[in-house]
Design an enzyme around this catalytic site. Sequence first.
Site, short mmCIF file in Angstrom:
data_model
loop_
_atom_site.label_atom_id
_atom_site.label_comp_id
_atom_site.label_asym_id
_atom_site.label_seq_id
_atom_site.Cartn_x
_atom_site.Cartn_y
_atom_site.Cartn_z
N HIS A 253 64.51 -0.77 64.61
CA HIS A 253 63.95 -0.69 63.22
C HIS A 253 62.92 0.23 63.18
CE1 HIS A 253 65.90 -1.03 59.39
NE2 HIS A 253 64.95 -1.39 58.62
N ARG A 256 63.90 3.60 63.37
CA ARG A 256 64.59 4.04 62.32
C ARG A 256 63.52 4.73 61.08
NH1 ARG A 256 69.60 4.03 59.09
NH2 ARG A 256 69.20 2.84 56.93
#
Length: 308
Positions: A253, A256
Amino acid sequence: MRTATAIETFLEMMSAERGAAQNTLESYRRDLEDAAAFSTATGLQLTQADPATIRAYLDDIAGRGFAATSQARRLSALRQFFRFLYTENIRTDDPTSTLDTPRKDRSLPKILSEADVERLLRRAEEETGDAKATSTAHFHAVRLHALLEILYATGLRVSELVSLPVTVARSDNRFLMVRGKGSKDRMVPLSGKAREAMSKYLAARDATPHLSDSLWLFPAISESGFLARQVFARELKGLAARAGLKTSAISPHVLRHAFASHLLQNGADLRAVQQLLGHSDISTTQIYTHVMEERLHRLVTEHHPLAD
């Protein structure tokens, strides 16, 4: 209607009509069953709960140490559940309609610098060329390199990345067609390095007999048939350690977030980043506005004739 039956019927509706993912359905189930247990302890079925009961439940989970974000998520699940009961004429009111959403602290996302991402990707690529590696270790290195290059090039959610069907990689490797939340499709471009890493991985995958016939791009022996998110996260932390980076600051994450932040730092439009990330609401993407503010401040400081 009994609470257990109402929850099952609600989840069936969320799956059939709204295309909710399995992870989302499981989250709803946990949240609603926890609220149901609290309500039952007060002498009411959840389907009969009044605003005071729901407010007491929110106070209870706050007392248990749940963060404001978790409290807000549970209230959101309850709102949708009671809205469903109202729509289906199971209730004549919505006990959540007068409740305020717990205030969430908008914490800034953890991000990696461009230099740290480059260091991570360089280490991943180097490990694909280890002449002393076993065939299994070599395959895992090639797969990890492809995962990282695709993730940083596209900003996919980790669940979207590991569950990519192999057809998306074979159709046109300049783009990936991704099915995201709510079964919404979006097209994301691939960088040259990501295409190259994916091509090398596909060659290794197709040369592995028990993987070549799989429907998934990243197949694995698991219930789902594809690589588990936890396995990818664990391999990523191991790579980060070998690259000399702080493992606690790195996760799929975080990459991202790095994708989004680095695009904005280099002049990308917030709306474009919203589309690439698959955010249905621009307010979700606005957590990155601090990056834009820094960029605009630097722009004025460096180029305005009256800047100090």
